[in-house]
Design a protein around this motif. Structure first.
Motif, PDB file in Angstrom:
ATOM      1  N   ALA A   1       0.825  -1.207   0.000  1.00  0.00           N
ATOM      2  CA  ALA A   1       0.000   0.000   0.000  1.00  0.00           C
ATOM      3  C   ALA A   1       0.857   1.253   0.000  1.00  0.00           C
ATOM      4  N   ALA A   2       2.011   1.188   0.670  1.00  0.00           N
ATOM      5  CA  ALA A   2       2.908   2.348   0.706  1.00  0.00           C
ATOM      6  C   ALA A   2       3.505   2.616  -0.664  1.00  0.00           C
ATOM      7  N   ALA A   3       3.912   1.553  -1.362  1.00  0.00           N
ATOM      8  CA  ALA A   3       4.522   1.708  -2.678  1.00  0.00           C
ATOM      9  C   ALA A   3       3.536   2.282  -3.683  1.00  0.00           C
ATOM     10  N   LEU A   4       2.264   1.977  -3.513  1.00  0.00           N
ATOM     11  CA  LEU A   4       1.230   2.449  -4.443  1.00  0.00           C
ATOM     12  C   LEU A   4       0.644   3.795  -4.044  1.00  0.00           C
TER      13      LEU A   4
ATOM     14  N   GLY B   1      -6.440  11.041 -11.967  1.00  0.00           N
ATOM     15  CA  GLY B   1      -6.432   9.616 -12.288  1.00  0.00           C
ATOM     16  C   GLY B   1      -5.891   8.733 -11.186  1.00  0.00           C
ATOM     17  N   PRO B   2      -4.664   8.991 -10.687  1.00  0.00           N
ATOM     18  CA  PRO B   2      -4.104   8.115  -9.653  1.00  0.00           C
ATOM     19  C   PRO B   2      -4.885   8.106  -8.351  1.00  0.00           C
TER      20      PRO B   2
ATOM     21  N   PHE C   1     -10.460   3.326  -5.563  1.00  0.00           N
ATOM     22  CA  PHE C   1     -10.942   2.002  -5.962  1.00  0.00           C
ATOM     23  C   PHE C   1     -10.147   0.915  -5.243  1.00  0.00           C
ATOM     24  N   HIS C   2      -8.836   1.104  -5.175  1.00  0.00           N
ATOM     25  CA  HIS C   2      -7.954   0.111  -4.555  1.00  0.00           C
ATOM     26  C   HIS C   2      -8.274  -0.024  -3.070  1.00  0.00           C
TER      27      HIS C   2
ATOM     28  N   LEU D   1      -1.887   0.634 -10.337  1.00  0.00           N
ATOM     29  CA  LEU D   1      -2.893   0.480  -9.286  1.00  0.00           C
ATOM     30  C   LEU D   1      -4.023  -0.432  -9.740  1.00  0.00           C
ATOM     31  N   ALA D   2      -4.477  -0.230 -10.965  1.00  0.00           N
ATOM     32  CA  ALA D   2      -5.566  -1.043 -11.499  1.00  0.00           C
ATOM     33  C   ALA D   2      -5.165  -2.514 -11.576  1.00  0.00           C
ATOM     34  N   MET D   3      -3.981  -2.766 -12.102  1.00  0.00           N
ATOM     35  CA  MET D   3      -3.518  -4.140 -12.252  1.00  0.00           C
ATOM     36  C   MET D   3      -3.284  -4.804 -10.897  1.00  0.00           C
ATOM     37  N   ASP D   4      -2.773  -4.052  -9.931  1.00  0.00           N
ATOM     38  CA  ASP D   4      -2.546  -4.615  -8.600  1.00  0.00           C
ATOM     39  C   ASP D   4      -3.863  -4.976  -7.927  1.00  0.00           C
ATOM     40  N   LEU D   5      -4.886  -4.139  -8.102  1.00  0.00           N
ATOM     41  CA  LEU D   5      -6.201  -4.440  -7.529  1.00  0.00           C
ATOM     42  C   LEU D   5      -6.799  -5.683  -8.171  1.00  0.00           C
ATOM     43  N   LEU D   6      -6.677  -5.806  -9.472  1.00  0.00           N
ATOM     44  CA  LEU D   6      -7.176  -6.988 -10.166  1.00  0.00           C
ATOM     45  C   LEU D   6      -6.428  -8.237  -9.700  1.00  0.00           C
TER      46      LEU D   6
END
Length: 414
Positions: free
Chosen positions: A50-53, A136-137, A143-144, A173-178
């Motif tokens: 979570a920190a990295a993102l 965007g981010p 969402f994340h 972020l999107a790919m990590d959540l998926l």
């Protein structure tokens, strides 16, 4: 090996195994077979912390906004809904949008409100990208944080939000959540959509490439294996720097699918063969190929405690228990009494000196990647601006936590 070389070699090995009925060393394993590096797929995990993102930053800012709006949240939401429903197309102001994002809860009404405000904000600025707050981010972090992959995908692919998420960190972020939700094919699909966009002129963004290879590894089918080869060799041709994590996921998938030769070819790209994952994967690949004579020297080298970086207290040189078991099986299958005796002596030394870890290789290569500080102050500033765009209050507790120590032992797994 030149571009396409791994794919050609893989096809040859696959054809040979089909024709000859070769065993595990060359043939394809059934997907459900439990291998030394195959994950049970129970319990989904993040690849990035979570920190990295920047999600921890979002959480901190969220707490502040919630405190400010603790008695007027419903009134604020009603006002924003009225603005969106207004026939005059009233403007969405930056501060209102920030507040809505940080007040959002896990319910359809809030998701619809934020997405609606995003569409209005995107259209009212007519595609301008300079001097406009980059949302965007921070929307992706919302969402994340709220675990909303379906709403995230809809927003990411909305024509009304074209350009809104055109930042590499938004796609990461999107790919990590998926990935967290086990939506591995969607991770690959989003990566290929990102490749078509070529944001900042980059076809293979390092962190997104990591997630795509991790998704291929988790799917663990012959199709995902070939997709991995496509990404791996394509990134090489493109000149992308391959990290230990890229190499580890690709090598592990090759091994799981019964291609230890390909696994070794991939491992040859590693710049540091003494990294924990690289060393274990090499041992497993050699054991699969019944090259026991090449395995034993590697294990014996762990006992040379006169070398500082091989001491277990350094955290870098360990052998996983599953790796040891695979080597033991390969040694016993040789029937060579001298090799068996030599292995037994080495195994006792490894056990007695604490070099055997009960963790699995899968646990290690899927451990969350922390954001590591750069030694170059200017680069660190530029990276933080890129990674944490649209996040405010930079002096967050996540940064303080990283300065005070962070997670040790993952530098080689960036």
């Amino acid at each position: 090996m030149a571009y396409g070389g791994l794919i050609r070699l893989s096809n040859v090995l696959w054809s040979y195994s089909r024709q000859s009925g070769a065993g595990i060393a060359l043939g394809l394993r059934h997907t459900k077979t439990v291998s030394p590096v195959q994950d049970s797929l129970q319990g989904y995990r993040h690849i990035f912390s979570a920190a990295a993102l920047g999600v921890e930053n979002y959480e901190e800012n969220r707490e502040k906004v919630l405190l400010q709006f603790q008695n007027i949240q419903d009134k604020f939401r009603q006002q924003m809904h009225e603005i969106l429903q207004s026939e005059t197309k009233a403007m969405i102001f930056t501060e209102d949008f920030k507040n809505a994002i940080h007040l959002a809860e896990c319910k359809d009404e809030d998701m619809s409100l934020v997405v609606g405000m995003a569409k209005r904000f995107n259209s009212q600025h007519g595609g301008l990208r300079f001097g406009v707050y980059v949302f965007g981010p921070v929307v992706m972090r919302m969402f994340h944080y709220l675990n909303q992959p379906e709403y995230m995908l809809q927003a990411l692919r909305s024509k009304e939000l074209e350009g809104f998420f055109d930042q590499i960190i938004s796609y990461q972020l999107a790919m990590d959540l998926l990935f967290k939700h086990g939506m591995y094919q969607e991770v690959i699909d989003v990566f290929e959509e990102l490749q078509e966009k070529r944001l900042n002129g980059i076809k293979y963004p390092k962190n997104c490439l990591t997630l795509s290879l991790a998704a291929c590894y988790k799917i663990n089918t012959i199709e995902s294996y070939h997709k991995m080869l496509e990404f791996f060799e394509g990134s090489q041709e493109y000149g992308t720097h391959l990290t230990a994590r890229h190499i580890s996921f690709s090598s592990a998938l090759s091994l799981n699918q019964g291609f230890p030769h390909i696994s070794l070819e991939i491992l040859s790209k590693a710049t540091n063969v003494r990294l924990l994952s690289i060393m274990n994967l090499k041992v497993l690949s050699l054991a699969e190929l019944n090259r026991v004579e090449d395995v034993l020297p590697i294990l014996r080298s762990l006992l040379r405690v006169d070398l500082p970086d091989t001491h277990p207290r350094g955290g870098s040189q360990m052998i996983f228990e599953t790796t040891v078991k695979k080597v033991e099986q390969a040694v016993n299958e040789t029937g060579n009494k001298e090799l068996i005796a030599e292995y037994s002596h080495i195994a006792k030394g490894l056990q007695g000196n604490g070099f055997i870890s009960v963790k699995t290789l899968d646990d290690f290569i899927c451990a969350p990647i922390e954001q590591l500080p750069s030694k170059n102050p200017k680069f660190s500033i530029d990276r933080d601006r890129a990674m944490l765009a649209a996040s405010f209050n930079q002096n967050s507790r996540s940064q303080r936590r990283r300065k005070s120590g962070g997670r040790p032992g993952l530098m080689d797994m960036e």
